[in-house]
Design an enzyme around this catalytic site. Structure first.
Site, PDB file in Angstrom:
ATOM      1  CB  SER A   1      -1.054   0.208   1.007  1.00 37.18           C
ATOM      2  OG  SER A   1      -0.475   0.014   2.465  1.00 37.18           O
TER       3      SER A   1
ATOM      4  CD  GLU B   1      22.042  -1.595  16.482  1.00 41.36           C
ATOM      5  OE1 GLU B   1      21.302  -1.660  17.492  1.00 41.36           O
ATOM      6  OE2 GLU B   1      23.134  -1.124  15.920  1.00 41.36           O
ATOM      7  CG  LEU B   2      14.988  -4.983  13.033  1.00 40.30           C
ATOM      8  CD1 LEU B   2      14.726  -5.293  11.555  1.00 40.30           C
ATOM      9  CD2 LEU B   2      14.564  -6.587  13.782  1.00 40.30           C
ATOM     10  CG  ASP B   3      12.980  -1.658  13.076  1.00 37.46           C
ATOM     11  OD1 ASP B   3      12.744  -1.563  11.907  1.00 37.46           O
ATOM     12  OD2 ASP B   3      11.915  -2.572  13.593  1.00 37.46           O
TER      13      ASP B   3
ATOM     14  CG  ASN C   1      12.298   0.469   7.675  1.00 40.94           C
ATOM     15  OD1 ASN C   1      11.875  -0.226   6.549  1.00 40.94           O
ATOM     16  ND2 ASN C   1      12.316   0.172   8.859  1.00 40.94           N
TER      17      ASN C   1
ATOM     18  CG  HIS D   1       8.998   0.606  12.669  1.00 39.23           C
ATOM     19  ND1 HIS D   1       9.213  -0.718  12.517  1.00 39.23           N
ATOM     20  CD2 HIS D   1       8.264   0.586  13.767  1.00 39.23           C
ATOM     21  CE1 HIS D   1       8.725  -1.432  13.497  1.00 39.23           C
ATOM     22  NE2 HIS D   1       8.069  -0.588  14.306  1.00 39.23           N
TER      23      HIS D   1
HETATM   24  C1  GRF Z   1       4.130  -0.433   6.704  1.00 35.71           C
HETATM   25  O1  GRF Z   1       3.124  -0.204   7.922  1.00 35.71           O
HETATM   26  C2  GRF Z   1       5.545  -0.152   7.092  1.00 35.71           C
HETATM   27  O2  GRF Z   1       5.769   0.610   8.077  1.00 35.71           O
HETATM   28  C3  GRF Z   1       6.038  -1.469   7.622  1.00 35.71           C
HETATM   29  O3  GRF Z   1       5.399  -2.415   6.991  1.00 35.71           O
HETATM   30  C4  GRF Z   1       4.051  -2.053   6.320  1.00 35.71           C
HETATM   31  C5  GRF Z   1       4.124  -2.478   5.025  1.00 35.71           C
HETATM   32  O4  GRF Z   1       2.566  -2.191   4.558  1.00 35.71           O
HETATM   33  N1  GRF Z   1       7.343  -1.543   7.523  1.00 35.71           N
HETATM   34  P1  GRF Z   1       2.429  -1.750   2.818  1.00 35.71           P
HETATM   35  O5  GRF Z   1       2.978  -3.283   2.448  1.00 35.71           O
HETATM   36  O6  GRF Z   1       3.095  -0.800   2.379  1.00 35.71           O
HETATM   37  O7  GRF Z   1       1.052  -2.011   2.716  1.00 35.71           O
END
Ligand code: GRF
Length: 206
Positions: free
Chosen positions: A12, A148-150, A107, A109
């Site tokens: 999305s 490192e993750l996140d 990224n 999150h």
């Molecule tokens: C999102 O909430 C993003 O922050 C996380 O994974 C989800 C991906 O959603 N890392 P989409 O595939 O873009 O709908």
């Protein structure tokens, strides 16, 4: 700015970015390549529908995760991507990725990192963790990616109040809508600065 987008599922955010490109809100962004780590995901349908080049680089196509990560980095490099966006990519990228790819990687999150980040904090688990913690607010973080993750430095954090009595999926939907806006805003900002002409050289005065 040529953009690579890494995905694993629903896509999305990819859709939101490609919408913004299509209607002129991201004039400096050229979606060059979508990479998924599995076949058959909705994100690939989104890429195909929009005519964006896509590839699947699955872990099982390579001897190990390092070889896969090197291939992901090389594919972005080959496609001339200045920026790679992890938009729901569920694999940790190891050192071979960063050796193969010289561009910047960011990224998304769906929480206020470092709250509710790290191993297992994907999908609805993030929002369930927020509600269980009793936090009064959550949000969206977009950050630079490190090994490192996140944990890379945040570029932007948007705060969202948690509403009394809301369900995990209601909270997830509200956060996702903010993500869709925020990713477009960040790409607009980064692409404008990355596409700006380099300053003219300063000539020495005699
Ligand atoms: C999102 O909430 C993003 O922050 C996380 O994974 C989800 C991906 O959603 N890392 P989409 O595939 O873009 O709908």
């Amino acid at each position: 700015m040529r953009l690579g987008i890494l995905v694993s599922g629903r896509g999305s955010n990819l859709d939101a970015v490609l919408d913004a490109v299509a209607d002129g809100r991201l004039p400096d962004v050229e979606p060059a390549l979508v990479i998924a780590n599995r076949h058959g995901v909705r994100a690939l349908e989104v890429a195909a529908r929009r005519g964006v080049r896509w590839r699947v680089l699955a872990r099982t196509d390579f001897p190990d995760a390092d070889a896969r990560d090197a291939a992901v980095g090389a594919a972005l490099e080959e496609a001339g991507c200045a920026l790679a966006l992890l938009a729901g990519y569920d694999q940790l990228l190891g050192p071979p990725y960063f050796e193969a790819y010289t561009g910047r990687t960011i990224n998304l999150h769906p929480s206020l990192l470092p709250r509710h980040g790290g191993w297992g904090m994907t999908g609805l688990a993030v929002h369930a963790s927020v509600l269980a913690s009793g936090d009064a607010e959550t949000g969206v973080t977009i950050h630079d990616v490190t090994e490192e993750l996140d944990a890379g430095p945040p570029i932007v954090q948007v705060r969202i109040p948690v509403e009394a009595g809301e369900s995990v999926s209601e909270l997830a939907d509200r956060v996702l809508a903010v993500e869709h806006r925020t990713v477009v805003e960040v790409l607009a900002r980064l692409s404008a600065s990355m596409s700006a002409a380099p300053p003219a050289p300063i000539r020495a005065r005699r």
